[in-house]
Design an enzyme around this catalytic site. Structure first.
Site, PDB file in Angstrom:
ATOM      1  N   ARG A 137      11.118  48.759  63.696  1.00  0.00           N
ATOM      2  CA  ARG A 137      10.333  49.188  64.561  1.00  0.00           C
ATOM      3  C   ARG A 137      10.445  48.338  65.383  1.00  0.00           C
ATOM      4  NH1 ARG A 137       8.303  49.102  59.520  1.00  0.00           N
ATOM      5  NH2 ARG A 137       7.414  50.701  58.084  1.00  0.00           N
ATOM      6  N   LYS A 195       4.882  46.088  58.609  1.00  0.00           N
ATOM      7  CA  LYS A 195       3.993  46.622  58.215  1.00  0.00           C
ATOM      8  C   LYS A 195       3.468  45.332  56.766  1.00  0.00           C
ATOM      9  CE  LYS A 195       3.662  51.039  60.620  1.00  0.00           C
ATOM     10  NZ  LYS A 195       3.044  52.145  60.284  1.00  0.00           N
ATOM     11  N   HIS A 228      11.035  53.814  69.507  1.00  0.00           N
ATOM     12  CA  HIS A 228      10.836  54.791  68.425  1.00  0.00           C
ATOM     13  C   HIS A 228      11.207  55.996  68.130  1.00  0.00           C
ATOM     14  CE1 HIS A 228       8.472  54.270  64.626  1.00  0.00           C
ATOM     15  NE2 HIS A 228       7.845  54.389  64.749  1.00  0.00           N
ATOM     16  N   ARG A 287      14.523  54.943  66.372  1.00  0.00           N
ATOM     17  CA  ARG A 287      14.967  54.469  65.073  1.00  0.00           C
ATOM     18  C   ARG A 287      14.680  55.253  63.898  1.00  0.00           C
ATOM     19  NH1 ARG A 287      11.518  51.890  60.846  1.00  0.00           N
ATOM     20  NH2 ARG A 287       9.453  52.737  59.682  1.00  0.00           N
ATOM     21  N   HIS A 320       9.407  52.660  54.768  1.00  0.00           N
ATOM     22  CA  HIS A 320       7.782  53.696  53.814  1.00  0.00           C
ATOM     23  C   HIS A 320       7.913  53.126  53.076  1.00  0.00           C
ATOM     24  CE1 HIS A 320       9.645  56.945  57.295  1.00  0.00           C
ATOM     25  NE2 HIS A 320       9.180  55.380  57.769  1.00  0.00           N
ATOM     26  N   TYR A 377      12.371  64.520  58.746  1.00  0.00           N
ATOM     27  CA  TYR A 377      13.902  63.769  58.035  1.00  0.00           C
ATOM     28  C   TYR A 377      14.455  64.837  57.680  1.00  0.00           C
ATOM     29  CZ  TYR A 377      12.380  59.327  60.490  1.00  0.00           C
ATOM     30  OH  TYR A 377      11.772  58.330  61.301  1.00  0.00           O
TER      31      TYR A 377
END
Length: 296
Positions: A146, A170, A242, A245, A268, A277
């Site tokens: 990120r 995160k 992004h 990514r 994730h 994806y």
């Protein structure tokens, strides 16, 4: 328990137990405050029922809020009532059967491999900023970071001999992410030839990528770097950090990578987030069929 007391307790829970970033905490509290205002103090947190929540959802829908905004607000409210249940303030969760708006998931813009190569190879390495930018974009694409993760990447967390980066993502969660040889190569050039010439500001000694004043790069600056590199390479798509990514993950899935491995590298929490994806991969397969099958 009244709303102000419940919101304060929920705020502490988000910060201390879940370790969320300040912006995420404020977002949760803002959405929860909207519910508290809607109930106008007439219904306490421990007496809220499903009907109250459906009335709230109907109201914010009539206000013209997008489906994604409604879904985000509902997610925060669900987290709040789950917190109340865990703290035994409530015996039941009124959001358990609550259904939010259906979301149409937009597939992200993705670069083809040849476009990524054009983007990277078009960067001018004759300038200090160009050398830094090449290294930074190589890292973004090589490891699927990120933008916040790349601007905060620390030298002490780069294990190039082992081929890994330790990334703080995160919720301040750390993960190990592999890094490719090309990204290591250009990052070493930047570290050896450019970074030592900077007047590094106090507190940024361990930051890998720095601006010309010796401080950390801003997120906005990285967006400009990607935008300018795309223009120089003649790429017509609207892209951002992004996009690299997304391209990283898509190219892995197209190449046959295990989805759980991709999930781990991207950081994730849910495999459902990574499954987008697989949809991108199916689109790629359909395009291949149309282009190369004689009877497509």
């Amino acid at each position: 328990m009244l709303w102000p007391e419940a919101i304060r307790a929920f705020k502490n829970y988000l910060k201390l137990e879940r370790g969320l970033a300040p912006n995420s905490v404020e977002s949760y509290l803002r959405d929860l405050g909207a519910l508290a205002s809607f109930l106008d103090g007439k219904v306490a947190p421990n007496t809220v029922e499903e009907d109250h929540l459906y009335a709230f959802i109907e109201t914010i829908s009539e206000m013209g809020l997008s489906s994604s905004t409604q879904a985000r607000m509902l997610s925060g409210i669900k987290a709040f009532f789950e917190f109340l249940r865990l703290e035994k303030i409530r015996d039941t969760d009124p959001t358990a059967l609550l259904v939010g708006p259906k979301l149409i998931r937009k597939l992200p813009e993705v670069l083809q491999v040849k476009e990524v190569e054009a983007l990277l190879e078009g960067i001018d390495l004759s300038t200090p900023e160009g050398t830094r930018n090449r290294a930074m974009l190589e890292v973004l694409y090589s490891s699927g970071l990120r933008v916040s993760e790349v601007v905060n990447l620390q030298i002490s967390r780069c294990f190039f001999e082992e081929g890994y980066l330790q990334v703080r993502g995160k919720g301040s969660k750390t993960r190990l992410v592999p890094i490719g040889k090309q990204a290591i190569h250009y990052t070493e050039i930047y570290k050896t030839l450019v970074r030592p010439s900077l007047d590094i500001k106090k507190g940024y000694e361990d930051h890998l990528f720095l601006n010309r004043r010796g401080a950390a790069l801003s997120r906005v600056m990285v967006f400009y770097v990607v935008k300018n590199a795309a223009e120089a390479a003649g790429i017509q798509k609207t892209i951002s950090p992004h996009t690299l990514r997304h391209s990283f993950a898509t190219h892995l899935v197209e190449g046959g990578a295990d989805l759980r491995a991709v999930q781990e590298m991207l950081g994730h929490e849910s495999i459902l987030t990574t499954e987008i994806y697989t949809h991108l991969d199916r689109a790629f397969l359909q395009q291949t069929l149309r282009e190369f099958h004689p009877r497509a």
